[in-house]
Design a protein around this motif. Sequence first.
Motif, PDB file in Angstrom:
ATOM      1  N   MET A 168       0.828  -1.205   0.000  1.00 61.63           N
ATOM      2  CA  MET A 168       0.000   0.000   0.000  1.00 61.63           C
ATOM      3  C   MET A 168       0.863   1.257   0.000  1.00 61.63           C
ATOM      4  O   MET A 168       0.551   2.240  -0.699  1.00 61.63           O
ATOM      5  N   ALA A 169       1.944   1.234   0.753  1.00 56.13           N
ATOM      6  CA  ALA A 169       2.841   2.394   0.777  1.00 56.13           C
ATOM      7  C   ALA A 169       3.466   2.616  -0.597  1.00 56.13           C
ATOM      8  O   ALA A 169       3.559   3.761  -1.075  1.00 56.13           O
ATOM      9  N   GLU A 170       3.882   1.524  -1.247  1.00 56.52           N
ATOM     10  CA  GLU A 170       4.466   1.642  -2.585  1.00 56.52           C
ATOM     11  C   GLU A 170       3.457   2.176  -3.592  1.00 56.52           C
ATOM     12  O   GLU A 170       3.816   2.943  -4.507  1.00 56.52           O
ATOM     13  N   GLU A 171       2.198   1.788  -3.430  1.00 54.15           N
ATOM     14  CA  GLU A 171       1.139   2.226  -4.336  1.00 54.15           C
ATOM     15  C   GLU A 171       0.540   3.569  -3.919  1.00 54.15           C
ATOM     16  O   GLU A 171      -0.382   4.057  -4.564  1.00 54.15           O
ATOM     17  N   GLN A 172       1.066   4.133  -2.831  1.00 51.68           N
ATOM     18  CA  GLN A 172       0.590   5.416  -2.298  1.00 51.68           C
ATOM     19  C   GLN A 172      -0.909   5.373  -1.969  1.00 51.68           C
ATOM     20  O   GLN A 172      -1.663   6.286  -2.270  1.00 51.68           O
ATOM     21  N   ILE A 173      -1.297   4.274  -1.331  1.00 51.35           N
ATOM     22  CA  ILE A 173      -2.677   4.097  -0.881  1.00 51.35           C
ATOM     23  C   ILE A 173      -2.731   4.389   0.607  1.00 51.35           C
ATOM     24  O   ILE A 173      -2.094   3.700   1.411  1.00 51.35           O
ATOM     25  N   GLU A 174      -3.471   5.398   0.982  1.00 48.85           N
ATOM     26  CA  GLU A 174      -3.636   5.748   2.391  1.00 48.85           C
ATOM     27  C   GLU A 174      -4.649   4.805   3.028  1.00 48.85           C
ATOM     28  O   GLU A 174      -5.764   4.642   2.520  1.00 48.85           O
ATOM     29  N   ARG A 175      -4.276   4.187   4.147  1.00 47.68           N
ATOM     30  CA  ARG A 175      -5.178   3.230   4.802  1.00 47.68           C
ATOM     31  C   ARG A 175      -6.507   3.882   5.153  1.00 47.68           C
ATOM     32  O   ARG A 175      -7.569   3.265   4.994  1.00 47.68           O
ATOM     33  N   SER A 176      -6.482   5.098   5.619  1.00 46.10           N
ATOM     34  CA  SER A 176      -7.709   5.768   6.055  1.00 46.10           C
ATOM     35  C   SER A 176      -8.619   6.143   4.892  1.00 46.10           C
ATOM     36  O   SER A 176      -9.794   6.462   5.098  1.00 46.10           O
ATOM     37  N   ALA A 177      -8.078   6.052   3.663  1.00 48.37           N
ATOM     38  CA  ALA A 177      -8.847   6.505   2.497  1.00 48.37           C
ATOM     39  C   ALA A 177      -9.578   5.376   1.783  1.00 48.37           C
ATOM     40  O   ALA A 177     -10.308   5.627   0.821  1.00 48.37           O
ATOM     41  N   VAL A 178      -9.377   4.118   2.238  1.00 50.75           N
ATOM     42  CA  VAL A 178      -9.992   2.983   1.558  1.00 50.75           C
ATOM     43  C   VAL A 178     -10.718   2.081   2.542  1.00 50.75           C
ATOM     44  O   VAL A 178     -10.390   2.029   3.727  1.00 50.75           O
ATOM     45  N   HIS A 179     -11.698   1.367   2.015  1.00 47.68           N
ATOM     46  CA  HIS A 179     -12.352   0.293   2.758  1.00 47.68           C
ATOM     47  C   HIS A 179     -11.726  -1.011   2.294  1.00 47.68           C
ATOM     48  O   HIS A 179     -11.703  -1.311   1.094  1.00 47.68           O
ATOM     49  N   ALA A 180     -11.188  -1.785   3.238  1.00 47.08           N
ATOM     50  CA  ALA A 180     -10.484  -3.027   2.902  1.00 47.08           C
ATOM     51  C   ALA A 180     -11.299  -4.232   3.352  1.00 47.08           C
ATOM     52  O   ALA A 180     -11.617  -4.368   4.536  1.00 47.08           O
ATOM     53  N   ARG A 181     -11.618  -5.088   2.415  1.00 45.03           N
ATOM     54  CA  ARG A 181     -12.310  -6.356   2.688  1.00 45.03           C
ATOM     55  C   ARG A 181     -11.281  -7.477   2.551  1.00 45.03           C
ATOM     56  O   ARG A 181     -10.550  -7.523   1.568  1.00 45.03           O
ATOM     57  N   PHE A 182     -11.213  -8.367   3.542  1.00 47.72           N
ATOM     58  CA  PHE A 182     -10.194  -9.421   3.538  1.00 47.72           C
ATOM     59  C   PHE A 182     -10.846 -10.782   3.684  1.00 47.72           C
ATOM     60  O   PHE A 182     -11.684 -11.001   4.558  1.00 47.72           O
ATOM     61  N   TYR A 183     -10.413 -11.718   2.831  1.00 50.09           N
ATOM     62  CA  TYR A 183     -10.937 -13.085   2.828  1.00 50.09           C
ATOM     63  C   TYR A 183      -9.812 -14.089   3.103  1.00 50.09           C
ATOM     64  O   TYR A 183      -8.751 -14.025   2.480  1.00 50.09           O
ATOM     65  N   SER A 184     -10.062 -15.040   3.991  1.00 53.35           N
ATOM     66  CA  SER A 184      -9.113 -16.138   4.197  1.00 53.35           C
ATOM     67  C   SER A 184      -9.816 -17.298   4.879  1.00 53.35           C
ATOM     68  O   SER A 184     -10.870 -17.133   5.496  1.00 53.35           O
ATOM     69  N   ASP A 185      -9.164 -18.461   4.791  1.00 49.07           N
ATOM     70  CA  ASP A 185      -9.706 -19.670   5.416  1.00 49.07           C
ATOM     71  C   ASP A 185      -9.041 -20.001   6.741  1.00 49.07           C
ATOM     72  O   ASP A 185      -9.486 -20.911   7.436  1.00 49.07           O
ATOM     73  N   HIS A 186      -7.951 -19.259   7.098  1.00 44.20           N
ATOM     74  CA  HIS A 186      -7.099 -19.784   8.178  1.00 44.20           C
ATOM     75  C   HIS A 186      -6.839 -18.756   9.272  1.00 44.20           C
ATOM     76  O   HIS A 186      -6.653 -17.565   8.997  1.00 44.20           O
ATOM     77  N   HIS A 187      -6.789 -19.252  10.511  1.00 44.41           N
ATOM     78  CA  HIS A 187      -6.605 -18.374  11.666  1.00 44.41           C
ATOM     79  C   HIS A 187      -5.221 -17.722  11.702  1.00 44.41           C
ATOM     80  O   HIS A 187      -5.030 -16.724  12.403  1.00 44.41           O
TER      81      HIS A 187
END
Length: 224
Positions: A168-187
Amino acid sequence: MTDLAIYDMDRTITRRATYTPFLLHCARARAPWRLAFAPAVVGLMAAFGLKAIDRARLKELNHHLLLGYARSDEEMKPLVEQFAEATIRDNIRPGAIRAIARDRAEGRRLVMATASYAFYVDAIAERLGFDDVIATRSVRGSDGRLLARILGDNCYGPAKLRMIEEWMAEEQIERSAVHARFYSDHHTDMPAFEWADEAVAVNATGQLEKLARTRGWRVEDWSK
């Protein structure tokens, strides 16, 4: 700024893990004599279970045994393309296809974040329509050949979240500026689950499903 949909791959998008099958595919196609190392691979997995070696070293050693220490892009390309085609044909969960289509329709940037090696994940992600891949990278020799050594972190557990944040830092994406949805099967992806705005436990392990119910995360079955 475009919102994010970040997917784990093995057993989330795919029905089965891909790393060992990829190495076995390469051994069968390129050097069947390497299949004689299968007992050593089993022994290394036992050593990992006993904590004699870590996960990253296990991957490097299995890579060396079944694929060889150094391979050129010309050698790798047909092996990767064949494996990617077989994965798309036989090893993708139907629910994953629907989720990817939904996230794309919502205008989300599709990101695959996986501990599997980028040198074959890129081809699978491209076929599924992903925009970006965050994965375990490999060292290259002075001649450009791919080596059986991990470059930086194995993209697993806490390291996966670090690598997402670095991307995200390399892509200049500010964490506060996006909604992030995350999918995974594992703890083991708990750091990324807790970081995300929207966590989705998919085909969850028992431990993850219990955590998801406690935290109020969505639980989905993509097998049908």
